[in-house]
Scaffold this active site. Sequence first.
Site, PDB file in Angstrom:
ATOM      1  N   GLU A 231       0.891  -1.173   0.000  1.00  0.00           N
ATOM      2  CA  GLU A 231       0.000   0.000   0.000  1.00  0.00           C
ATOM      3  C   GLU A 231       0.915   1.204   0.000  1.00  0.00           C
ATOM      4  OE1 GLU A 231      -1.540   3.170   0.644  1.00  0.00           O
ATOM      5  OE2 GLU A 231      -1.840   2.582   2.743  1.00  0.00           O
ATOM      6  N   CYS A 265      -2.161   8.568   2.795  1.00  0.00           N
ATOM      7  CA  CYS A 265      -2.025   8.151   1.394  1.00  0.00           C
ATOM      8  C   CYS A 265      -3.306   8.387   0.617  1.00  0.00           C
ATOM      9  CB  CYS A 265      -1.651   6.670   1.330  1.00  0.00           C
ATOM     10  SG  CYS A 265      -0.071   6.278   2.106  1.00  0.00           S
TER      11      CYS A 265
END
Length: 458
Positions: A231, A265
């Site tokens: 990720e 993110c």
Amino acid sequence: MSQYQVVNPATGEVVEEYPTATDEQITDALERSHQQYKSWRDTPIEERTAVLSRVAEIYNERSEELAKIIQLEMGKAVPEGQGEIALCGLIYNYFADNAKAFIEEEQLRGPKNADAYVLRRPVGSLLGIMPWNFPYYQVARFAAPNLALGNTIILKHAPQCPKSAEVMEQIFQDAGLPKDAYINVYATNEQVSDVILPDPRNQGVSLTGSERAGSAVAAAAGKNLKKVVLELGGSDPYILLDTPDLDATVKTFFGTRMGNTGQACNSPKRMIVMEDMYDEFLAKLTAAAKEATPEDPAAEGSKLSPLSSLAAKERFMEQVNATVADGATIHAGEGDYDTPGAFVKPVVLTDVKPGKRGYHEELFGPAFMVFKVSTEEEAVELANDTPFGLGSAVFSSDADKAAKVGSQIDAGMVFINSPEQSREFLPFGGVKRSGVGRELGPLAMDEFCNKQLFYKQK
């Protein structure tokens, strides 16, 4: 000097140091984790999930204490930290409640003279490499499904989060997890690539972090034929097609981007706005940015905490200044606060052009890039003009129209008339340079499992 230090980002003060692990300690952790796997995998799932339920209880019981630890480590406001800890409780409870159903055997259609089905089995000892921006949450979404499945874990946290890493290991033990089923190690990057990943006792690695870190770990894992979940970064677009309440929409966009001081993110880094609303949207967003001022991250209701470190501040300001030098217009965030520590101003940028600094980068801090478009097609083209593909959102009073636009976005997650959410039941992950694999939700337990075929001839 150890890599692992607690450094208060509000002041720059070194609070505590932790010793980096030796190669011998890493090798010992691999052996202990591997040996524990042999019994943990055979522990009834009801017992494994009972541990997760107790972990959730402990997080909720110790919420304020745990929040204060990460406030000191990486500057997160205590109220935000308590929100992160509450989400951890939901995650551990979610897998405690649903893991058994997620691994039920899957019957296969086809054979008439045999029983064919898929079993979901654990694979062994896993390595987790976790970042500093959500110290507890990132670990929870990796650890909960894999411990429920029967895997064991070696956890390398970010060097600036040694205290929370230590506390998490102790919480698992307090909850009844066998000591070696979850082992915290203060490892170096070199030990990851040279000691852990080449070792046959390790069966895979999950990393949440930067593109650079993801590329390095993926290369080392690939060399050793190890499964990865990555990720990585994101430059998520929020598309505003229309709204009946622009003030409320700006508040949503601004508040979502400012979460964790912009250090997420899946934060909305690119605001794509239809031209008929663009000027008013930009004016309201700029006003909101200029009203934000530094606050003590320990204070109740703190709204503008420092970035995670002085180094993070330097990186962020370099990106912003280079983007402006390359032709962007800055509407808010000029200059710097006359304060110690890693505080930065919220930045609003327009005229960020393709091929220039900032356009294809992830600005990891409270920066808003605002773009004007005249058609839905132009909005989709701009949204997809990025090397990233983590999350996205589309807003309109016509939900069907927004969904049609959203279906054309190249991202792992699309939200319609809602800011992006990290929830225990929603699969989380991206495409392109945002990574591979999924965490959370019903897909999480499929990443590090042996989907074992059983075929019984009648």
